[in-house]
Design a protein around this motif. Structure first.
Motif, mmCIF file in Angstrom:
data_model
loop_
_atom_site.group_PDB
_atom_site.id
_atom_site.type_symbol
_atom_site.label_atom_id
_atom_site.label_comp_id
_atom_site.label_asym_id
_atom_site.label_seq_id
_atom_site.Cartn_x
_atom_site.Cartn_y
_atom_site.Cartn_z
ATOM 1 N N GLY A 112 0.693 -1.300 -0.008
ATOM 2 C CA GLY A 112 0.027 -0.059 0.107
ATOM 3 C C GLY A 112 0.725 1.319 0.058
ATOM 4 N N SER A 113 0.313 2.369 -0.429
ATOM 5 C CA SER A 113 -1.316 2.837 -0.579
ATOM 6 C C SER A 113 -1.582 3.573 -1.496
ATOM 7 N N GLY A 114 -2.619 4.007 -1.739
ATOM 8 C CA GLY A 114 -3.004 5.040 -2.860
ATOM 9 C C GLY A 114 -3.500 6.311 -2.585
ATOM 10 N N VAL A 115 -3.872 7.250 -3.523
ATOM 11 C CA VAL A 115 -4.186 8.589 -3.431
ATOM 12 C C VAL A 115 -5.431 8.694 -4.511
ATOM 13 N N ALA A 116 -6.323 9.658 -3.887
ATOM 14 C CA ALA A 116 -7.405 10.112 -4.930
ATOM 15 C C ALA A 116 -7.877 11.345 -5.154
ATOM 16 N N TRP A 117 -8.363 11.853 -6.303
ATOM 17 C CA TRP A 117 -8.612 13.143 -6.534
ATOM 18 C C TRP A 117 -10.290 13.172 -6.474
ATOM 19 N N GLY A 118 -10.854 14.207 -6.186
ATOM 20 C CA GLY A 118 -12.343 14.224 -6.425
ATOM 21 C C GLY A 118 -12.977 15.346 -5.749
ATOM 22 N N ASP A 119 -13.714 15.998 -6.088
ATOM 23 C CA ASP A 119 -14.496 17.220 -5.558
ATOM 24 C C ASP A 119 -15.624 16.859 -4.927
ATOM 25 N N TYR A 120 -15.264 16.696 -3.448
ATOM 26 C CA TYR A 120 -16.359 16.049 -2.731
ATOM 27 C C TYR A 120 -17.380 17.097 -2.214
ATOM 28 N N GLY A 500 0.928 4.736 -4.922
ATOM 29 C CA GLY A 500 -0.046 5.270 -5.630
ATOM 30 C C GLY A 500 0.385 6.560 -6.329
ATOM 31 N N LEU A 501 -0.385 6.807 -7.333
ATOM 32 C CA LEU A 501 -0.348 8.132 -8.269
ATOM 33 C C LEU A 501 -1.539 8.332 -8.856
ATOM 34 N N ALA A 502 -1.839 9.873 -8.967
ATOM 35 C CA ALA A 502 -3.022 10.320 -9.582
ATOM 36 C C ALA A 502 -2.664 11.660 -10.004
ATOM 37 N N VAL A 503 -3.628 12.263 -10.950
ATOM 38 C CA VAL A 503 -3.408 13.453 -11.625
ATOM 39 C C VAL A 503 -4.506 14.392 -11.589
ATOM 40 N N SER A 504 -4.293 15.546 -11.381
ATOM 41 C CA SER A 504 -5.574 16.395 -11.522
ATOM 42 C C SER A 504 -4.780 17.950 -11.655
ATOM 43 N N ASP A 505 -5.720 18.713 -12.297
ATOM 44 C CA ASP A 505 -5.040 20.099 -12.203
ATOM 45 C C ASP A 505 -5.859 20.855 -11.123
ATOM 46 N N PHE A 506 -5.169 20.673 -10.051
ATOM 47 C CA PHE A 506 -5.727 20.932 -8.559
ATOM 48 C C PHE A 506 -5.504 22.453 -8.502
ATOM 49 N N ASP A 507 -4.599 23.404 -9.387
ATOM 50 C CA ASP A 507 -4.466 24.607 -8.848
ATOM 51 C C ASP A 507 -5.351 25.349 -10.113
ATOM 52 N N THR A 508 -6.023 24.582 -10.928
ATOM 53 C CA THR A 508 -7.143 25.313 -11.916
ATOM 54 C C THR A 508 -6.294 26.229 -12.893
ATOM 55 N N ASP A 509 -5.023 26.106 -13.418
ATOM 56 C CA ASP A 509 -4.304 27.014 -14.389
ATOM 57 C C ASP A 509 -4.350 26.359 -15.634
ATOM 58 N N GLY A 510 -5.011 25.092 -15.805
ATOM 59 C CA GLY A 510 -5.321 24.597 -17.198
ATOM 60 C C GLY A 510 -4.166 23.328 -17.658
#
Length: 639
Positions: A112-120, A500-510
């Motif tokens: 383990g372990s993992g990570v997850a992105w989501g707009d809760y 674990g690895l996951a991708v997101s534009d977390f800073d909303t810069d495109g």
């Protein structure tokens, strides 16, 4: 990992590959010619295998071997873009401990372990879940009182605030995977966490979570690993596929037992081949907040596989989600959806039942031909795999065989193109885990990220695991990949132990950013600081009614200039992790989009007005113009 701890894995792999690739013509010929052909085939087989079995020619991880590690390498081209990744985990407010305890040298701890992105919270940006291990496996009674737990961080304009306690998440145990999905269809994202002998389902009610696994019927035990969501039966709500790894059974006397893997001594308790595989579980969503175990009827238990991750996608274009499962030291499994709740195992017929140590999965269209490839990470000395789907061709001479094998109506066939595209031999010295496709330079082509980390102990700092260099592959013109990580930032020049690895534009810069979980440590949050001036478009899909509000399984086709890009909304891939459900398209220098089309999960096509570039857009079903409905077959087919 090695199949039997004997150190003779290459011979066994070659045997299975040779066996599975026999054609009907070969079998008929062998029958007709009798024992003579059989002896000839045996002699040929021994001639092929003998060099692999020879000690002086065996490949040892880490050594340079001409023809193995040099011949297939792709040199970094002069035209590689000036990308820059900056690690900002602590700077962004994330203080997280994954497993700050001495290892007890047991398999579940090291996986383990993992990570997850989501707009809760529905505020438009992605929040972050980091899965933890609350203590050593031999101290399970102390887990509930541990200060180490799975964490939920709310994204506040690029800074992260720990909201674990106030939201009611806080899973304690030996955590493995995390995944966001709106399983009850109320419009907000719920959270699922898997672990050793644990499944926790957190129902989201306006930002506060209630643990509801037992209430929902998810109360089975086992060594659970990866998660994948899909509306496989097209009834409008999300169903759940849970992977289970092995039937782990620790005995104190096993601590003194050892096995050998590629001339390295490995404790018996760390070798997955020491334990029987565990069957996976398919849960059908009943639409009332409860799930029903339909594994046996569907035929997707994968009883012989040591499963770590799965992914859903319509691989044969019939409108039904199919299932691919990555198995460690077992054949990977491919299940073709037949409709009516039944799946057909075409793993071998599809040429994708690969017997290696498979860990993570990434799904993406790397050459912009409209068909998604499957990338799979593997254990050391096994290369990684990139499976491309074969396409039918008109029967003409040598093409006749491929036409028959990839003909319409037959199960799809795949070939491994990792070596040809620069993704194979470079992985020989690495153990790959989490992985994802992302357009880092926004040129309209998907690049690739691979998290690495050893399962061998670091002899210079026991009981820690040996770190490895993380890998970033730049996609050159959709034809080949070049590993350019060390040129993009200091993070890649210092070895780490990641999972674990996951991708997101977390800073909303495109542009896409990346989170990696560091085993025994914290999290690496890599901000993409490229300054190429390329254009982009970010989309979030929504279905205003039904149980699949976030349109998991939908595909978007975008046409801009000469490039046609296809992206799909996924909930579960990588390794124990989940990418953002927002779809980010790089446009390069293109300043105009010609067409934007959505294929919704039920097969309905919808064309949306051409949007402005460099913007974020919500695509709500029913706001565009309807097109034709894609074909959905509910009849069983034979391979």
């Amino acid at each position: 990992m090695d199949a039997d701890g004997s150190g003779k894995q290459p011979k066994r792999e070659l045997f299975f590959m040779a066996k599975k690739r026999w054609t009907r013509r070969t079998r008929r010929l062998a029958t007709a010619t009798g024992l003579a052909s059989a002896f000839a085939a045996a002699a040929l087989f021994l001639a092929i295998v003998q060099p692999w079995n020879s000690p002086e020619k065996a490949y040892i991880p880490g050594e340079r071997s001409e023809g193995i590690t040099s011949e297939l390498s792709l040199r970094q081209p002069a035209g590689a873009p000036p990308l820059a990744w900056t690690e900002i985990g602590l700077q962004s407010g994330i203080e997280f401990r994954h497993f700050p305890f001495p290892r007890s040298v047991q398999l579940p701890e090291d996986m383990g372990s993992g990570v997850a992105w989501g707009d809760y919270d529905g505020d438009g940006d992605d929040d972050l879940v980091l899965v933890a291990i609350s203590g050593p496996l031999d101290q399970r009674k102390r887990w509930r009182e541990s200060s180490v737990s799975t964490k939920l961080y709310r994204n506040d304009e690029g800074r992260f605030i720990d909201v674990t306690k106030e939201t009611g998440v806080g899973f304690r145990g030996l955590g493995m995977a995390a995944s966001f999905a709106d399983y009850d269809g109320d419009g907000d994202l719920d959270l699922l966490v898997t672990g050793y002998d644990a499944v926790a389902l957190y129902r989201n009610d306006e930002g506060h979570f209630t643990e509801s696994a037992k209430e929902a019927g998810l109360d089975q035990k086992g060594f659970f690993s990866g998660v994948a969501w899909s509306d496989y039966d097209l009834d409008g709500d999300l169903d759940l596929y849970l992977c289970r790894y092995v039937q782990y059974d620790f005995r104190e006397e096993d601590r003194t037992r050892h096995t050998s893997q590629y001339k390295a001594v490995v404790p018996f308790t760390l070798n997955p081949s020491s334990y029987l595989p565990a069957p996976n579980v398919l849960y059908r969503n009943e639409g009332n907040g409860r799930f029903t175990d339909v594994t046996a009827a569907a035929g997707v238990a994968n009883e012989d596989g040591r499963s770590l991750q799965a992914v859903w996608s319509d691989f044969n274009g019939d409108g039904l989600p199919d299932l691919y499962v990555a198995n460690d030291v077992s054949d990977n499994a491919f299940y073709l959806n037949q409709g009516e709740g039944v799946f057909l195992d075409t793993s071998h017929e599809s040429w994708i039942a690969d017997y290696r140590g498979a860990m993570g999965i990434a799904l993406g269209d790397v050459d912009n031909d409209g068909t998604q490839e499957i990338f799979v990470t593997h254990w050391i000395a096994q290369e990684n795999a990139l499976y491309r789907k074969l396409r039918p061709k008109k029967p003409a001479g040598p093409e006749l065989v491929e036409t028959r094998l990839a003909a319409p109506g037959a199960p799809p066939r795949f070939i491994d193109e990792a070596d040809r595209r620069g993704l194979g031999q470079i992985a020989l010295d690495f153990i790959g885990w989490g992985t994802t496709f992302l357009d880092a330079d926004l040129d309209g082509r998907l690049d690739l990220f691979v998290a690495t980390g050893s399962t061998f102990q670091d002899e210079s700092a026991p009981p820690k695991l040996k770190p490895m260099r993380q890998l970033f592959f730049w996609n050159r013109q959709g034809e080949e990949f070049h590993e350019t990580g060390r040129e993009t930032g200091a993070f890649f020049r210092s070895p780490k132990t990641a999972r674990g690895l996951a991708v997101s534009d977390f800073d909303t810069d495109g542009d896409p950013d990346v989170a990696l979980l560091l085993y025994g440590g914290g999290v690496a949050l890599l901000r993409n600081d490229q300054k190429l001036g390329h254009h982009w478009l970010k989309l979030r899909l929504a279905q205003p009614t039904g149980g699949n509000r976030y349109a998991i399984g939908a595909k978007v086709k975008l046409v801009a200039g000469e490039k046609i890009q296809v992206r799909s909304v996924q909930a579960g891939s990588s390794y124990l992790s989940q990418d953002s459900m927002d779809l980010l398209f790089g446009l390069g220098a293109q300043e105009k989009i010609e067409r934007l089309e959505v294929l919704w999960p039920d097969g309905q096509r919808e064309v949306f007005p051409v949007p402005a570039i460099d913007s974020r857009l919500d695509l709500v079903r029913g706001a565009g113009s309807l097109g034709s409905r894609a074909r959905v077959s509910r009849k069983r087919v034979s391979p």
